[in-house]
Design a protein around this motif. Structure first.
Motif, PDB file in Angstrom:
ATOM      1  N   ILE A 236     -60.686 -54.213  71.143  1.00 38.64           N
ATOM      2  CA  ILE A 236     -60.225 -52.833  71.287  1.00 38.64           C
ATOM      3  C   ILE A 236     -60.771 -52.030  70.112  1.00 38.64           C
ATOM      4  N   THR A 237     -61.470 -50.948  70.414  1.00 36.50           N
ATOM      5  CA  THR A 237     -62.054 -50.126  69.346  1.00 36.50           C
ATOM      6  C   THR A 237     -61.283 -48.821  69.142  1.00 36.50           C
ATOM      7  N   TYR A 238     -60.439 -48.463  70.087  1.00 36.61           N
ATOM      8  CA  TYR A 238     -59.666 -47.214  69.981  1.00 36.61           C
ATOM      9  C   TYR A 238     -58.396 -47.366  70.806  1.00 36.61           C
ATOM     10  N   VAL A 239     -57.283 -46.895  70.241  1.00 38.87           N
ATOM     11  CA  VAL A 239     -56.000 -46.891  70.947  1.00 38.87           C
ATOM     12  C   VAL A 239     -55.328 -45.546  70.723  1.00 38.87           C
ATOM     13  N   GLU A 240     -54.774 -44.999  71.790  1.00 44.51           N
ATOM     14  CA  GLU A 240     -53.942 -43.801  71.672  1.00 44.51           C
ATOM     15  C   GLU A 240     -52.741 -43.945  72.597  1.00 44.51           C
ATOM     16  N   TYR A 241     -51.558 -44.000  71.996  1.00 43.94           N
ATOM     17  CA  TYR A 241     -50.314 -43.907  72.747  1.00 43.94           C
ATOM     18  C   TYR A 241     -49.875 -42.449  72.594  1.00 43.94           C
ATOM     19  N   VAL A 242     -49.866 -41.693  73.673  1.00 45.24           N
ATOM     20  CA  VAL A 242     -49.545 -40.270  73.597  1.00 45.24           C
ATOM     21  C   VAL A 242     -48.045 -40.135  73.335  1.00 45.24           C
ATOM     22  N   PRO A 243     -47.650 -39.523  72.182  1.00 43.96           N
ATOM     23  CA  PRO A 243     -46.240 -39.483  71.791  1.00 43.96           C
ATOM     24  C   PRO A 243     -45.317 -38.810  72.817  1.00 43.96           C
ATOM     25  N   GLU A 244     -45.776 -37.741  73.425  1.00 42.45           N
ATOM     26  CA  GLU A 244     -45.039 -37.086  74.512  1.00 42.45           C
ATOM     27  C   GLU A 244     -45.813 -37.385  75.782  1.00 42.45           C
ATOM     28  N   VAL A 245     -45.236 -38.243  76.624  1.00 43.16           N
ATOM     29  CA  VAL A 245     -45.931 -38.774  77.793  1.00 43.16           C
ATOM     30  C   VAL A 245     -46.441 -37.681  78.733  1.00 43.16           C
ATOM     31  N   THR A 246     -45.803 -36.517  78.715  1.00 45.42           N
ATOM     32  CA  THR A 246     -46.233 -35.445  79.617  1.00 45.42           C
ATOM     33  C   THR A 246     -47.389 -34.619  79.052  1.00 45.42           C
ATOM     34  N   ASN A 247     -47.891 -34.983  77.873  1.00 49.72           N
ATOM     35  CA  ASN A 247     -49.052 -34.307  77.278  1.00 49.72           C
ATOM     36  C   ASN A 247     -50.328 -35.075  77.585  1.00 49.72           C
ATOM     37  N   GLN A 248     -51.447 -34.398  77.429  1.00 49.95           N
ATOM     38  CA  GLN A 248     -52.761 -35.014  77.633  1.00 49.95           C
ATOM     39  C   GLN A 248     -53.157 -35.850  76.412  1.00 49.95           C
ATOM     40  N   PRO A 249     -53.999 -36.858  76.614  1.00 48.72           N
ATOM     41  CA  PRO A 249     -54.543 -37.604  75.475  1.00 48.72           C
ATOM     42  C   PRO A 249     -55.646 -36.785  74.805  1.00 48.72           C
ATOM     43  N   ASP A 250     -56.164 -37.309  73.716  1.00 52.68           N
ATOM     44  CA  ASP A 250     -57.256 -36.661  72.984  1.00 52.68           C
ATOM     45  C   ASP A 250     -58.585 -37.057  73.645  1.00 52.68           C
ATOM     46  N   PHE A 251     -59.006 -36.260  74.627  1.00 48.55           N
ATOM     47  CA  PHE A 251     -60.205 -36.571  75.406  1.00 48.55           C
ATOM     48  C   PHE A 251     -61.418 -36.824  74.517  1.00 48.55           C
ATOM     49  N   ASP A 252     -61.666 -35.923  73.563  1.00 48.75           N
ATOM     50  CA  ASP A 252     -62.862 -36.036  72.729  1.00 48.75           C
ATOM     51  C   ASP A 252     -62.880 -37.331  71.914  1.00 48.75           C
ATOM     52  N   SER A 253     -61.748 -37.698  71.330  1.00 48.52           N
ATOM     53  CA  SER A 253     -61.701 -38.937  70.525  1.00 48.52           C
ATOM     54  C   SER A 253     -61.939 -40.163  71.385  1.00 48.52           C
ATOM     55  N   ILE A 254     -61.375 -40.171  72.585  1.00 50.11           N
ATOM     56  CA  ILE A 254     -61.566 -41.319  73.484  1.00 50.11           C
ATOM     57  C   ILE A 254     -63.038 -41.420  73.888  1.00 50.11           C
ATOM     58  N   LEU A 255     -63.621 -40.309  74.281  1.00 51.31           N
ATOM     59  CA  LEU A 255     -65.027 -40.310  74.717  1.00 51.31           C
ATOM     60  C   LEU A 255     -65.964 -40.664  73.561  1.00 51.31           C
ATOM     61  N   ASN A 256     -65.689 -40.150  72.366  1.00 48.87           N
ATOM     62  CA  ASN A 256     -66.515 -40.484  71.206  1.00 48.87           C
ATOM     63  C   ASN A 256     -66.420 -41.968  70.866  1.00 48.87           C
ATOM     64  N   ALA A 257     -65.221 -42.531  70.985  1.00 47.32           N
ATOM     65  CA  ALA A 257     -65.051 -43.975  70.727  1.00 47.32           C
ATOM     66  C   ALA A 257     -65.835 -44.791  71.761  1.00 47.32           C
ATOM     67  N   ALA A 258     -65.827 -44.345  73.004  1.00 47.15           N
ATOM     68  CA  ALA A 258     -66.559 -45.052  74.062  1.00 47.15           C
ATOM     69  C   ALA A 258     -68.067 -44.972  73.805  1.00 47.15           C
ATOM     70  N   LYS A 259     -68.547 -43.825  73.322  1.00 49.94           N
ATOM     71  CA  LYS A 259     -69.977 -43.676  73.044  1.00 49.94           C
ATOM     72  C   LYS A 259     -70.420 -44.614  71.916  1.00 49.94           C
ATOM     73  N   LYS A 260     -69.521 -44.858  70.948  1.00 46.67           N
ATOM     74  CA  LYS A 260     -69.849 -45.703  69.798  1.00 46.67           C
ATOM     75  C   LYS A 260     -69.706 -47.190  70.091  1.00 46.67           C
ATOM     76  N   ALA A 261     -68.887 -47.529  71.083  1.00 46.43           N
ATOM     77  CA  ALA A 261     -68.639 -48.951  71.389  1.00 46.43           C
ATOM     78  C   ALA A 261     -69.891 -49.584  71.991  1.00 46.43           C
ATOM     79  N   LYS A 262     -70.061 -50.843  71.751  1.00 46.49           N
ATOM     80  CA  LYS A 262     -71.226 -51.557  72.267  1.00 46.49           C
ATOM     81  C   LYS A 262     -70.782 -52.741  73.102  1.00 46.49           C
TER      82      LYS A 262
END
Length: 164
Positions: free
Chosen positions: A138-164
């Motif tokens: 696992i290279t990135y984890v985000e548990y969204v504190p308020e479940v009805t809010n959106q996750p941090d799209f940019d951080s997730i996508l950037n982590a995916a771009k960096k993962a190999k």
């Protein structure tokens, strides 16, 4: 872990994961009613958990990743919820979802419990995101504190771009 659903604290079962952990195994049900486990996935993966795909926040999240996933070669996005596979399949077809694989944790709840997203009182999955590399770390984890809010799209996508 302190999560809230519509401002109220919720009890979440399972293991809280962090970057550097080995991704735990799971068995969910795909839209063809077949089991899907960690061994059935490969490469760089984004695993998203949502309470219900057919709600406005989850709908927007899945649509956003459907659009953005095509911009990152070699990354597969999975959206896991407690929705039945029939409902997921119908929703995907109605919304043109082609770049996200939906799966249901309704049978055994192994994804929710192994990833620390199963909300006991609600019987739903909390909103979270996990980026996993090709060696199952696992290279990135985000548990969204308020479940009805959106996750941090940019951080997730950037982590995916960096993962190999």
């Amino acid at each position: 872990m302190n999560l809230k659903f519509q401002g109220k604290p919720v009890k979440v079962s399972g293991n809280t994961l962090k970057a550097g952990d080995t991704v735990p195994d799971f068995v969910v049900t795909n839209n063809a009613l077949e089991p899907l486990s960690l061994n059935d996935t490969k490469g760089v993966r984004i695993f998203l958990t949502v309470p219900s795909i057919d709600t406005p926040v989850c709908d927007l999240e899945t649509r956003t990743f459907n659009e953005k996933a095509s911009e990152i070669p070699g990354v597969t996005v999975y959206t896991i919820s407690m929705d039945l596979p029939f409902a997921q399949s119908r929703w995907c077809a109605a919304n043109g979802i082609k770049n996200v694989i939906t799966a249901s944790d309704f049978k055994d709840r192994t994804f929710g419990k192994n990833f620390g997203t199963y909300m006991d009182d609600l019987g739903l999955l909390a909103r979270a995101a996990f980026v996993v590399d090709s060696s199952n770390k696992i290279t990135y984890v985000e548990y969204v504190p308020e479940v009805t809010n959106q996750p941090d799209f940019d951080s997730i996508l950037n982590a995916a771009k960096k993962a190999k």
